[in-house]
Design a protein around this motif. Sequence first.
Motif, mmCIF file in Angstrom:
data_model
loop_
_atom_site.group_PDB
_atom_site.id
_atom_site.type_symbol
_atom_site.label_atom_id
_atom_site.label_comp_id
_atom_site.label_asym_id
_atom_site.label_seq_id
_atom_site.Cartn_x
_atom_site.Cartn_y
_atom_site.Cartn_z
ATOM 1 N N ALA A 37 0.895 -1.493 -0.168
ATOM 2 C CA ALA A 37 0.046 0.142 -0.328
ATOM 3 C C ALA A 37 1.022 0.888 0.367
ATOM 4 O O ALA A 37 0.711 1.907 -0.469
ATOM 5 N N LEU A 38 2.233 1.086 0.861
ATOM 6 C CA LEU A 38 2.830 2.549 1.175
ATOM 7 C C LEU A 38 3.809 2.514 -0.284
ATOM 8 O O LEU A 38 4.142 3.702 -0.882
ATOM 9 N N GLU A 39 4.081 1.249 -1.382
ATOM 10 C CA GLU A 39 4.358 1.787 -2.846
ATOM 11 C C GLU A 39 4.084 2.690 -3.645
ATOM 12 O O GLU A 39 4.304 3.031 -4.169
ATOM 13 N N GLU A 40 2.630 2.446 -3.160
ATOM 14 C CA GLU A 40 2.001 1.995 -4.819
ATOM 15 C C GLU A 40 1.037 4.388 -4.234
ATOM 16 O O GLU A 40 1.400 4.913 -5.208
ATOM 17 N N ALA A 41 1.119 4.888 -2.316
ATOM 18 C CA ALA A 41 1.524 5.942 -2.203
ATOM 19 C C ALA A 41 3.137 6.928 -2.980
ATOM 20 O O ALA A 41 2.718 7.605 -2.898
ATOM 21 N N HIS A 42 3.741 5.999 -2.926
ATOM 22 C CA HIS A 42 5.198 6.527 -3.348
ATOM 23 C C HIS A 42 5.343 6.288 -4.851
ATOM 24 O O HIS A 42 6.256 7.920 -5.254
ATOM 25 N N ARG A 43 5.119 5.521 -5.683
ATOM 26 C CA ARG A 43 4.698 5.294 -6.774
ATOM 27 C C ARG A 43 4.892 6.915 -7.325
ATOM 28 O O ARG A 43 4.265 7.667 -6.967
ATOM 29 N N GLU A 44 5.992 7.168 -8.595
ATOM 30 C CA GLU A 44 5.282 8.574 -9.258
ATOM 31 C C GLU A 44 4.315 8.179 -9.901
ATOM 32 O O GLU A 44 3.868 9.332 -10.250
ATOM 33 N N ASP A 45 3.302 7.453 -10.831
ATOM 34 C CA ASP A 45 1.816 6.888 -10.936
ATOM 35 C C ASP A 45 1.115 6.679 -10.273
ATOM 36 O O ASP A 45 -0.277 6.232 -10.027
ATOM 37 N N GLY A 46 1.458 6.859 -9.111
ATOM 38 C CA GLY A 46 0.696 7.005 -7.476
ATOM 39 C C GLY A 46 0.527 8.070 -6.853
ATOM 40 O O GLY A 46 -0.110 8.733 -7.250
ATOM 41 N N LEU A 47 0.743 8.105 -5.628
ATOM 42 C CA LEU A 47 1.003 9.812 -5.339
ATOM 43 C C LEU A 47 1.911 10.562 -5.141
ATOM 44 O O LEU A 47 2.229 11.748 -5.013
ATOM 45 N N GLY A 48 3.065 10.001 -5.205
ATOM 46 C CA GLY A 48 4.490 10.105 -5.290
ATOM 47 C C GLY A 48 4.756 10.988 -3.948
ATOM 48 O O GLY A 48 5.479 11.936 -4.355
ATOM 49 N N ILE A 49 4.895 10.533 -3.300
ATOM 50 C CA ILE A 49 4.835 11.052 -1.477
ATOM 51 C C ILE A 49 6.478 9.987 -1.098
ATOM 52 O O ILE A 49 6.510 9.104 -1.279
ATOM 53 N N SER A 50 7.505 10.992 -0.957
ATOM 54 C CA SER A 50 8.306 10.434 -0.876
ATOM 55 C C SER A 50 8.539 9.875 0.523
ATOM 56 O O SER A 50 7.892 9.783 1.508
ATOM 57 N N ALA A 51 9.574 8.833 0.547
ATOM 58 C CA ALA A 51 9.808 8.050 1.607
ATOM 59 C C ALA A 51 10.054 8.294 2.558
ATOM 60 O O ALA A 51 9.856 8.202 4.261
ATOM 61 N N ARG A 52 10.030 9.758 2.614
ATOM 62 C CA ARG A 52 11.054 10.413 4.290
ATOM 63 C C ARG A 52 9.723 11.849 4.880
ATOM 64 O O ARG A 52 9.888 11.375 5.854
ATOM 65 N N ARG A 53 9.114 11.178 4.002
ATOM 66 C CA ARG A 53 7.192 12.034 4.154
ATOM 67 C C ARG A 53 6.519 11.200 4.615
ATOM 68 O O ARG A 53 5.041 11.176 4.823
ATOM 69 N N ILE A 54 6.442 9.243 4.872
ATOM 70 C CA ILE A 54 5.989 8.534 5.816
ATOM 71 C C ILE A 54 6.657 8.006 7.094
ATOM 72 O O ILE A 54 7.548 7.684 6.401
ATOM 73 N N THR A 55 5.584 7.749 7.990
ATOM 74 C CA THR A 55 6.377 7.323 8.733
ATOM 75 C C THR A 55 5.483 6.836 8.782
ATOM 76 O O THR A 55 4.333 6.044 9.486
ATOM 77 N N ILE A 56 5.782 5.392 10.043
ATOM 78 C CA ILE A 56 5.085 4.068 10.555
ATOM 79 C C ILE A 56 5.603 4.320 11.853
ATOM 80 O O ILE A 56 6.696 3.990 12.479
ATOM 81 N N SER A 57 4.470 4.107 12.283
ATOM 82 C CA SER A 57 4.720 3.961 13.946
ATOM 83 C C SER A 57 4.374 2.230 14.477
ATOM 84 O O SER A 57 3.455 2.005 13.840
ATOM 85 N N THR A 58 5.343 2.464 15.738
ATOM 86 C CA THR A 58 5.038 0.372 16.511
ATOM 87 C C THR A 58 5.160 0.425 17.840
ATOM 88 O O THR A 58 6.170 1.420 17.854
ATOM 89 N N VAL A 59 4.641 -0.047 18.678
ATOM 90 C CA VAL A 59 5.075 -0.121 19.734
ATOM 91 C C VAL A 59 6.430 -0.386 20.205
ATOM 92 O O VAL A 59 7.586 -1.283 21.282
ATOM 93 N N GLY A 60 7.013 -1.162 19.020
ATOM 94 C CA GLY A 60 8.471 -2.225 19.042
ATOM 95 C C GLY A 60 8.483 -3.715 18.345
ATOM 96 O O GLY A 60 8.274 -4.554 19.627
#
Length: 376
Positions: A200-223
């Motif tokens: 799903a994040l790959e689709e957001a990152h793709r140029e023919d997707g949403l073109g959002i840079s990986a540095r603007r995508i944050t994944i949160s976790t409890v660890g």
Amino acid sequence: MNSGHGMPRSTRQYPTLIRRTCLINMPSQSTHLLDSLDSTLTAWLAERDVPKFRGKQIRNWLFEKRAADWQAMTNLPQALRDQLTAELPLWTSSVAKHTKAEDGTEKLLLSLADGGQIECVLLRDKVRRTICISTQVGCGMGCVFCASGLDGVDRNLTTGEIIEQILLLQNLLAKEERLSHIVVMGMGEPLANLDGLLPALEEAHREDGLGISARRITISTVGLPASIDRLAKHKRTYRLAISLHAPNDELRNKLVPVNDKIGLDAILDAADRYFDVSGRRLTYEYVLLHDLNDQDEHARELADRLSGREALLNVIPYNPVAGLPYETPTLARQHAFRDILEQAGIRVQFRHRKGNRIDAACGQLRRSQQEVFALE
């Protein structure tokens, strides 16, 4: 209100959470078009002798032009739009509730095809347009202060259900607004559903997707150390935010029960390995709870934990949840906590809470609606 040495919520609830966690691999009732958009469209179009370029047009309509349905895709022949409408459902969820706050925050409560519900949020902050998405129906981590995990976890979301949240939230933007950031901080533990999340994040990152840079995508976790290591090997190095909530294992075991089988040392070691690979500064999240983890000794111990690490500490004063006994620390206590961290050289920011009046905290809107339905 109890002190940090005793928790008001009984640990007898945790076996229920564990039982519910066993359900997470159950799929949704139907396959989502967005689970594998390109391959599904290619096969569907080929079977009907429709030119391949129509697939690119559809992708453009979905990700760039923000089409709400097949009929909005006006450069497709009407007959094709009708056939797509009849044979390929574009969305599998329905909006159960859409709330808006004065600060521009908007929240969607989505009802899924199998009856589950999830939440996702659009946040507006100056020029930033950030969305917060969910990865599971509920959550199995058992954080005692969190609305998302009160009923455990039902299942993982599919890739399509995650993409659908992204597109539905983007469709709330005005024409002149552009989506700039994605945070995976909604319902569920993202690292427990990497198989659904990463495509799903790959689709957001793709140029023919949403073109959002990986540095603007944050994944949160409890660890989850093994999953952090897996993420470090992924071709995209997304930003990572780790929810600590306590500076030591004794307290964290009470606030975040899964920590009992992991431990802070293992989590921080995995975080260090992720930083070594990605080079991206990590964020550590810390929900500040009145009289539980907000004392001077907690701040000093937390500073010792983070000392020497390239990290930002994001402190979130607790957003009260109906039915839970936890409270927001006083402003004086918040300031004292911050002063100790800053004097120790820790980069710290206190998150400004947005959307308070629309139950914008994770899991609150779903729970409030469940309570309404129970009363009806």
